[in-house]
Design a protein around this motif. Structure first.
Motif, mmCIF file in Angstrom:
data_model
loop_
_atom_site.group_PDB
_atom_site.id
_atom_site.type_symbol
_atom_site.label_atom_id
_atom_site.label_comp_id
_atom_site.label_asym_id
_atom_site.label_seq_id
_atom_site.Cartn_x
_atom_site.Cartn_y
_atom_site.Cartn_z
ATOM 1 N N ARG A 390 31.637 -46.724 -5.818
ATOM 2 C CA ARG A 390 30.414 -46.330 -5.118
ATOM 3 C C ARG A 390 30.034 -44.880 -5.433
ATOM 4 O O ARG A 390 28.850 -44.552 -5.592
ATOM 5 C CB ARG A 390 30.570 -46.523 -3.607
ATOM 6 N N LYS A 394 26.452 -43.595 -6.953
ATOM 7 C CA LYS A 394 25.597 -42.592 -6.308
ATOM 8 C C LYS A 394 25.127 -41.532 -7.294
ATOM 9 O O LYS A 394 23.994 -41.035 -7.225
ATOM 10 C CB LYS A 394 26.349 -41.933 -5.147
ATOM 11 N N LYS A 401 19.854 -47.584 -2.247
ATOM 12 C CA LYS A 401 20.216 -47.465 -0.830
ATOM 13 C C LYS A 401 21.592 -48.071 -0.635
ATOM 14 O O LYS A 401 21.805 -49.244 -0.956
ATOM 15 C CB LYS A 401 19.184 -48.185 0.037
ATOM 16 N N GLN A 402 22.526 -47.288 -0.128
ATOM 17 C CA GLN A 402 23.914 -47.726 0.008
ATOM 18 C C GLN A 402 24.135 -48.467 1.324
ATOM 19 O O GLN A 402 23.837 -47.949 2.402
ATOM 20 C CB GLN A 402 24.855 -46.512 -0.060
ATOM 21 N N TYR A 403 24.650 -49.696 1.219
ATOM 22 C CA TYR A 403 25.014 -50.508 2.388
ATOM 23 C C TYR A 403 26.534 -50.614 2.453
ATOM 24 O O TYR A 403 27.199 -50.755 1.424
ATOM 25 C CB TYR A 403 24.405 -51.911 2.294
ATOM 26 N N TYR A 404 27.081 -50.584 3.680
ATOM 27 C CA TYR A 404 28.529 -50.570 3.881
ATOM 28 C C TYR A 404 28.975 -51.795 4.676
ATOM 29 O O TYR A 404 28.231 -52.310 5.524
ATOM 30 C CB TYR A 404 28.953 -49.289 4.603
ATOM 31 N N MET A 410 31.116 -46.091 6.345
ATOM 32 C CA MET A 410 29.755 -45.577 6.415
ATOM 33 C C MET A 410 29.736 -44.158 6.984
ATOM 34 O O MET A 410 29.102 -43.251 6.417
ATOM 35 C CB MET A 410 28.891 -46.495 7.281
ATOM 36 N N GLU A 413 31.253 -41.492 4.627
ATOM 37 C CA GLU A 413 30.429 -41.100 3.483
ATOM 38 C C GLU A 413 29.008 -40.712 3.892
ATOM 39 O O GLU A 413 28.147 -40.493 3.028
ATOM 40 C CB GLU A 413 30.386 -42.245 2.470
ATOM 41 N N GLY A 415 26.675 -42.502 5.438
ATOM 42 C CA GLY A 415 25.667 -43.538 5.226
ATOM 43 C C GLY A 415 24.894 -43.858 6.486
ATOM 44 O O GLY A 415 25.225 -43.400 7.591
ATOM 45 N N THR A 416 23.849 -44.660 6.325
ATOM 46 C CA THR A 416 23.004 -45.034 7.470
ATOM 47 C C THR A 416 22.696 -46.523 7.519
ATOM 48 O O THR A 416 21.837 -46.947 8.288
ATOM 49 C CB THR A 416 21.671 -44.266 7.426
#
Length: 531
Positions: A390, A394, A401-404, A410, A413, A415-416
């Motif tokens: 990941r 990035k 858009k990063q999904y966890y 999340m 790192e 994330g949202t």
């Protein structure tokens, strides 16, 4: 005329006695204790079967998991879950029928002599359900939270049903209390039943706090993400399936990406014997072991038929809804490449959420990232889910858009966005994430009651096989304001209490009349000169 009525009554008693005891003659000796034990077992078996059938019905949303396990063992796709539901429904109906006949016999003051055949079936059924529960707990433990989730949707209705059931049962309990010979037995039975009644009467105090749809303020409808497209309307992970999901107004495609033998990303979910379920590879490449002999090239993949299986197995019982033209289109489907889906997504401004199957280190990740970047699609439409590499993704594709898959990664790192199974979080946790502006997508949601519940909870989006049904929903299946629910709850409880009080009063009058008759009878015996 009177004799005719007696004959009809006698025939009715014979039928009732025959159904329950398989014996039309009046039994000579009544063994009340043994009869009571069998009645108790019938009641408990019926309760167990009803509860287990409820578990099966609420986990119907995840039926494909069970069917998939069956396929991995037998290499044949069968709707095993539906078979199990039919078996348990028949068993529940049988127990309920036995219980109804038993209660009729009690009402008519007939003996409860359960036939030995029913006794055997009763014990075998209880053992069968117990084994099913054990197998469910061992092989599918992640589904028990689904039962807890379902209570948030069905709680108000179950409570009202329980009130009705207890009200009907109260007549039987009152009779048992009066017939009990020991004072201790009378007190114990009355106390246990009263505690159960009070607990059911007051349970809405807890239900109101854990039922999201008991609210005047309903959140916006969750966005829809097509799980492998629209697999109820077309073969999964085919271009036809994704095109049908476009018509459902999905905001994203969910799919699974693998790398072919010549290094080209393609779409396929199954990764162990992964061609056998959804293609004709078994016939086209007979004798070839896909796990050991290397992967097929993209050209070989696109020579496979990826649609016939859908028409033959009808996995969601929806093939009959397709037109002849749609069936013909399904027959001609093949395995698509990732580039084909990227083009469709770019054309319709739809996002793509995907997982990387059979991931082989950095190389596979780089191939997928490079393919996406070269397609020219807006990077913001790519929802990157694979956890490995990941950090490298990035750097090379900062616009993704990063999904966890879990909250800890999340937050670690920064994330949202989360992609979780629908039963992994409770209502409080979901609402807390919403307050923190965390985007939460829940998978896989196929049943309307579950979609309605998550809608009331306020989730951002759901991954679904049923986009065509959810698209048409303009509001949750049911909503109720807290004030309205409180009024209904109190009304139902009061009506039940009044009926129970009336039954108790009537029973006391009957008992008093019997005592008076006994007193008068004894008086006549002691004084023969009384008139």
């Amino acid at each position: 005329m009177l004799s005719h009525k007696k004959e009809e009554s006698g025939c009715g008693l014979v039928c009732l006695r025959g159904f329950y005891s398989c014996n039309c003659r009046q039994p000579e000796g009544r063994k009340r204790r043994r009869e009571g034990c069998w009645l108790s077992l019938v009641f408990l078996a019926c309760l167990l079967a009803v509860c287990w059938l409820y578990v099966c019905m609420v986990t119907f949303n995840d039926r494909e998991d069970v069917n998939w396990k069956g396929f991995t063992i037998l290499k044949k796709w069968v709707n095993w879950f539906m078979v199990a539901i039919i078996i348990f429904a028949v068993l529940t109906f049988y127990y309920a029928l036995l219980l109804v006949f038993a209660l009729f016999q009690i009402a008519l003051k007939e003996p409860l002599e359960l036939h030995c055949v029913h006794q055997v079936f009763l014990l075998m059924g209880v053992l069968f359900v117990a084994l099913a529960v054990a197998a469910f707990t061992h092989g599918w433990p992640g589904e028990w939270p689904t039962v807890a989730v379902s209570l948030q949707a069905t709680g108000p209705f179950l409570q009202m049903g329980a009130v009705v059931a207890l009200t009907l049962l109260s007549w039987f309990v009152i009779q048992r209390v009066h017939k009990a010979r020991r004072v201790g037995s009378k007190i114990l039975l009355s106390l246990v039943f009263s505690i159960i009644v009070i607990a059911v009467y007051l349970s809405p105090l807890l239900i109101r706090c854990h039922t999201p749809c008991l609210s005047d303020d309903i959140p916006p409808k969750p966005e829809l993400i097509g799980h492998r497209g629209a697999p109820m309307l077309a073969p999964e992970n085919t271009m036809m399936s994704f095109e049908r999901s476009v018509a459902c107004n999905v905001t994203a495609f969910e799919t699974d990406v693998q790398i072919s033998g010549d290094g080209v990303p393609f779409l396929m979910h199954d990764h162990d014997d992964f061609f056998l379920r959804t293609t004709d590879a078994k016939h086209k490449f007979a004798g070839r072991d896909f796990n050991k002999s290397g992967k097929l090239t993209l050209e070989e993949l696109q020579d496979l038929n990826a649609g016939d299986w859908f028409l033959k197995t009808d996995p969601f019982y929806t093939v009959s809804q397709l037109s002849p033209e749609e069936k013909e289109m399904a027959t001609n489907q093949t395995v698509p490449s990732l580039v084909q889906l990227l083009d469709l997504a770019q054309k319709n401004n739809i996002s793509i959420l995907f997982d990387l199957k059979n991931e082989n280190g950095t190389n596979d990740t780089n191939i997928v990232v490079e393919t996406i970047l070269m397609s020219g699609i807006d990077p913001r439409l790519i929802f990157w889910l694979p956890p490995t590499q990941r950090s490298d993704v990035k750097k090379s594709a900062p616009g993704f858009k990063q999904y966890y898959n879990n909250i800890s990664d999340m937050k670690k790192e920064g994330g949202t966005s989360l992609n979780l199974k629908y039963n992994s979080l409770n209502t409080y946790e979901l609402r807390k994430l919403d307050e923190e502006n965390i985007t939460v997508n829940l998978w896989v949601v196929n049943e309307s009651w579950l979609f309605s519940l998550l809608w009331c909870t306020g989730v951002s989006s759901v991954t679904t096989n049923s986009c065509h049904r959810f698209q048409k929903m303009t509001q949750p299946d049911w909503t109720l304001g807290p004030t309205q629910y409180t009024a209904i709850w109190i009304t139902v409880d009061l009506l039940s209490l009044l009926i129970m009080s009336g039954l108790i009063y009537k029973s006391l009058l009957v008992q008093r009349k019997k005592k008076n008759r006994v007193t008068v009878s004894n008086g006549h015996e002691l004084n023969p000169f009384l008139p």
